[in-house]
Design a protein around this motif. Structure first.
Motif, PDB file in Angstrom:
ATOM      1  N   GLY A   1       0.873  -1.218   0.221  1.00 40.55           N
ATOM      2  CA  GLY A   1      -0.221   0.011  -0.062  1.00 40.55           C
ATOM      3  C   GLY A   1       0.931   1.277   0.067  1.00 40.55           C
ATOM      4  O   GLY A   1       0.424   2.250  -0.700  1.00 40.55           O
TER       5      GLY A   1
ATOM      6  N   ALA B   1       0.466   3.886  -2.967  1.00 44.09           N
ATOM      7  CA  ALA B   1      -0.042   5.178  -2.828  1.00 44.09           C
ATOM      8  C   ALA B   1       1.091   6.226  -2.756  1.00 44.09           C
ATOM      9  O   ALA B   1       0.837   7.337  -2.519  1.00 44.09           O
ATOM     10  CB  ALA B   1      -0.643   5.128  -1.275  1.00 44.09           C
TER      11      ALA B   1
ATOM     12  N   SER C   1      -2.078  13.620  -1.381  1.00 43.01           N
ATOM     13  CA  SER C   1      -1.806  13.395   0.099  1.00 43.01           C
ATOM     14  C   SER C   1      -2.786  13.260   0.694  1.00 43.01           C
ATOM     15  O   SER C   1      -3.070  12.460   1.684  1.00 43.01           O
ATOM     16  CB  SER C   1      -0.630  14.043   0.742  1.00 43.01           C
TER      17      SER C   1
ATOM     18  N   ILE D   1      -6.153  12.714  -0.260  1.00 43.48           N
ATOM     19  CA  ILE D   1      -6.625  11.583  -0.945  1.00 43.48           C
ATOM     20  C   ILE D   1      -6.048  10.310  -0.106  1.00 43.48           C
ATOM     21  O   ILE D   1      -6.910   9.397   0.240  1.00 43.48           O
ATOM     22  CB  ILE D   1      -6.660  11.300  -2.361  1.00 43.48           C
ATOM     23  N   ALA D   2      -4.564  10.264  -0.152  1.00 36.27           N
ATOM     24  CA  ALA D   2      -4.086   9.155   0.406  1.00 36.27           C
ATOM     25  C   ALA D   2      -4.287   8.955   1.865  1.00 36.27           C
ATOM     26  O   ALA D   2      -4.777   7.823   2.480  1.00 36.27           O
ATOM     27  CB  ALA D   2      -2.649   8.978   0.226  1.00 36.27           C
TER      28      ALA D   2
ATOM     29  N   GLY E   1      -7.740   7.597   2.385  1.00 40.00           N
ATOM     30  CA  GLY E   1      -7.509   6.114   2.158  1.00 40.00           C
ATOM     31  C   GLY E   1      -7.238   5.427   3.506  1.00 40.00           C
ATOM     32  O   GLY E   1      -7.491   4.469   3.819  1.00 40.00           O
ATOM     33  N   PHE E   2      -5.874   5.894   3.875  1.00 41.55           N
ATOM     34  CA  PHE E   2      -5.482   5.330   5.241  1.00 41.55           C
ATOM     35  C   PHE E   2      -6.279   4.969   6.278  1.00 41.55           C
ATOM     36  O   PHE E   2      -6.397   4.009   6.912  1.00 41.55           O
ATOM     37  CB  PHE E   2      -4.470   6.221   5.904  1.00 41.55           C
ATOM     38  N   PHE E   3      -7.530   6.242   6.376  1.00 35.49           N
ATOM     39  CA  PHE E   3      -8.341   6.082   7.510  1.00 35.49           C
ATOM     40  C   PHE E   3      -9.283   5.290   7.071  1.00 35.49           C
ATOM     41  O   PHE E   3      -9.846   4.336   7.962  1.00 35.49           O
ATOM     42  CB  PHE E   3      -8.886   7.384   7.960  1.00 35.49           C
ATOM     43  N   ILE E   4      -9.763   5.132   5.747  1.00 35.48           N
ATOM     44  CA  ILE E   4     -10.799   4.146   5.433  1.00 35.48           C
ATOM     45  C   ILE E   4     -10.442   2.594   5.528  1.00 35.48           C
ATOM     46  O   ILE E   4     -11.154   2.034   6.150  1.00 35.48           O
ATOM     47  CB  ILE E   4     -11.185   4.621   3.834  1.00 35.48           C
ATOM     48  N   GLY E   5      -9.306   2.492   5.124  1.00 34.49           N
ATOM     49  CA  GLY E   5      -8.572   1.043   5.299  1.00 34.49           C
ATOM     50  C   GLY E   5      -8.471   0.755   6.970  1.00 34.49           C
ATOM     51  O   GLY E   5      -8.990  -0.266   7.346  1.00 34.49           O
ATOM     52  N   GLY E   6      -7.970   1.809   7.736  1.00 26.33           N
ATOM     53  CA  GLY E   6      -7.745   1.340   9.113  1.00 26.33           C
ATOM     54  C   GLY E   6      -9.106   1.223   9.673  1.00 26.33           C
ATOM     55  O   GLY E   6      -9.546   0.025  10.701  1.00 26.33           O
ATOM     56  N   LEU E   7     -10.243   1.950   9.491  1.00 25.57           N
ATOM     57  CA  LEU E   7     -11.647   1.902  10.125  1.00 25.57           C
ATOM     58  C   LEU E   7     -12.108   0.334   9.647  1.00 25.57           C
ATOM     59  O   LEU E   7     -12.812  -0.132  10.372  1.00 25.57           O
ATOM     60  CB  LEU E   7     -12.432   3.045   9.665  1.00 25.57           C
ATOM     61  N   ILE E   8     -11.989   0.166   8.188  1.00 19.56           N
ATOM     62  CA  ILE E   8     -12.549  -1.152   7.793  1.00 19.56           C
ATOM     63  C   ILE E   8     -11.954  -2.276   8.815  1.00 19.56           C
ATOM     64  O   ILE E   8     -12.649  -3.245   9.159  1.00 19.56           O
ATOM     65  CB  ILE E   8     -12.470  -1.473   6.338  1.00 19.56           C
TER      66      ILE E   8
ATOM     67  N   PHE F   1      -8.545   4.412  15.793  1.00 17.99           N
ATOM     68  CA  PHE F   1      -9.593   4.100  15.093  1.00 17.99           C
ATOM     69  C   PHE F   1     -10.665   3.889  15.677  1.00 17.99           C
ATOM     70  O   PHE F   1     -11.889   3.578  14.938  1.00 17.99           O
ATOM     71  CB  PHE F   1      -9.086   2.818  14.153  1.00 17.99           C
TER      72      PHE F   1
ATOM     73  N   TYR G   1      -3.545   6.976  -5.139  1.00 17.92           N
ATOM     74  CA  TYR G   1      -3.533   7.223  -3.910  1.00 17.92           C
ATOM     75  C   TYR G   1      -4.739   6.795  -2.772  1.00 17.92           C
ATOM     76  O   TYR G   1      -4.500   6.432  -1.756  1.00 17.92           O
ATOM     77  CB  TYR G   1      -3.659   8.847  -3.760  1.00 17.92           C
TER      78      TYR G   1
ATOM     79  N   GLY H   1      -4.097   2.686  -2.803  1.00 20.55           N
ATOM     80  CA  GLY H   1      -2.962   2.383  -2.203  1.00 20.55           C
ATOM     81  C   GLY H   1      -3.154   2.751  -0.752  1.00 20.55           C
ATOM     82  O   GLY H   1      -2.719   2.096   0.218  1.00 20.55           O
ATOM     83  N   GLY H   2      -3.965   3.855  -0.645  1.00 19.11           N
ATOM     84  CA  GLY H   2      -4.181   4.461   0.621  1.00 19.11           C
ATOM     85  C   GLY H   2      -5.020   3.369   1.660  1.00 19.11           C
ATOM     86  O   GLY H   2      -4.675   3.105   2.739  1.00 19.11           O
ATOM     87  N   ILE H   3      -6.020   2.993   1.090  1.00 20.40           N
ATOM     88  CA  ILE H   3      -6.842   1.894   1.669  1.00 20.40           C
ATOM     89  C   ILE H   3      -6.144   0.641   1.976  1.00 20.40           C
ATOM     90  O   ILE H   3      -5.947   0.157   3.110  1.00 20.40           O
ATOM     91  CB  ILE H   3      -8.142   1.647   0.838  1.00 20.40           C
TER      92      ILE H   3
ATOM     93  N   GLY I   1      -3.818   1.250   5.019  1.00 18.58           N
ATOM     94  CA  GLY I   1      -4.733   1.648   6.067  1.00 18.58           C
ATOM     95  C   GLY I   1      -4.898   0.166   6.782  1.00 18.58           C
ATOM     96  O   GLY I   1      -4.963   0.003   7.988  1.00 18.58           O
TER      97      GLY I   1
END
Lengths: 185, 131
Positions: A139, A143, A162, A164-165, A168-175, B26, B76, B79-81, B84
């Motif tokens: 990732g 990213a 950045s 947007i990324a 994305g980090f937060f969406i991935g983490g929350l999921i 989170f 972005y 990759g970001g998801i 995360g």
């Protein structure tokens, strides 16, 4: 001298991170901790498998030196500057204990149920660590950066990609925490 | 090297390297992590603006490493998801992984191995991924 042993509050830690970023900029570098993974792959000969690793990695050796520094920093901080416990919100600690049987909140720096060395013999834990690392590495390069490169450096420079990324980090983490954890732990 | 050591100490002492803090973040259970990132960011934005307005150069006279990022969205976001998901699962982003190895957690060596493998996979698959 107590402040050394106490956890550093956010209003000390955050500005120190900004200071690290500016120090790196001042010596002509960029604050981003995941690039070293690409440098390391290239140094191990990954250029033979993909053009992505065909670059002058020797010019990027400085970020491997930063890695070595970070390892030493971790050693110093955990051995001489900390009692190695983390106190989180008691409700969250309680929830960890009831939902996932993770009881070490408040007693250790990382949950011993996952990170204790003897847990490495458990294939499930081994898989968690390996897949976690795999997703982080993949990732971060997809990213084009990680928490330091995007959330700190990129956003400081008001870069839309950045933002947007980071979203994305937060969406991935929350999921992961809210939808996947209940299935795997 | 000194910057790395300082970084390692700050990451460990701020507890940003702790799985518990990431988990708590989170769950929106504490302001701590948001305060760290937020305050670093506010100072970062101000500092970068000063650097740009005054045209400050690095000590060796080269240009500041503040190039704009590519104007793309898919890489972005996707990759970001993916990042995360891994960040929450392993409870560590690339910097703290090394800090924790130094702190004496061999389990993080497995995470680094995974991260190297992930980086390698991206390099191999790059041309076939949407960016």
């Amino acid at each position: 001298m107590n402040w050394i042993y106490e956890p550093w509050p956010w209003y000390v830690s955050g500005p120190l991170i900004a200071l690290i970023m500016f120090t790196l900029l001042l010596v002509g570098k960029q604050f981003g901790m995941s690039s070293n993974l690409r440098t390391a792959c290239a140094a191990m000969g990954a250029g033979k498998a993909a053009d992505f690793f065909k670059f002058n990695w020797k010019a990027e050796r400085w970020n491997l030196t930063v890695v070595l520094g970070a390892i030493i920093g971790g050693f110093i901080a955990s051995n001489y500057m900390s009692d190695n416990t983390v106190s989180i919100n008691p409700e969250i600690a309680e929830q960890l204990s009831t939902d996932y049987n993770i009881e070490s909140a408040g007693d250790s720096y990382l949950p011993t149920e996952i990170f204790a060395t003897e847990m490495l013999s458990d294939p499930f834990i081994l898989a968690i660590l390996l897949i976690g690392g795999l997703l982080v590495g993949f990732g971060a390069r997809y990213a084009g950066g990680c928490t330091s490169g995007h959330a700190i450096s990129g956003l400081s420079n008001l870069q839309l990609p950045s933002l947007i990324a980071v979203i994305g980090f937060f969406i991935g983490g929350l999921i992961m925490i809210h939808f996947i954890f209940p299935f795997i732990f | 090297m000194l910057i790395g050591i300082f970084f390692g100490i700050v990451m460990f002492k701020s507890e940003a390297a702790s799985w518990f803090r990431i988990y708590e973040m989170f769950h929106f259970g504490s302001f701590h992590m948001y305060g760290i990132i937020g305050s670093a960011l506010v100072l970062g934005i101000i500092g970068v603006q000063i650097i740009k307005r005054r045209n400050i150069k690095p000590l060796d006279g080269s240009s500041m490493s503040l190039q704009p990022k590519e104007k793309r969205i898919v890489r972005y976001f996707a990759g970001g998801i993916i990042f995360g998901l891994g960040w929450a699962l392993a409870g560590a982003c690339p910097g703290p992984i090394y800090v924790l190895i130094g702190a004496g957690y061999p389990a993080l060596l497995v995470v680094v191995f995974g991260a190297l493998l992930g980086t390698f996979l991206y390099g191999v698959l790059k041309s076939r991924l949407p960016h």
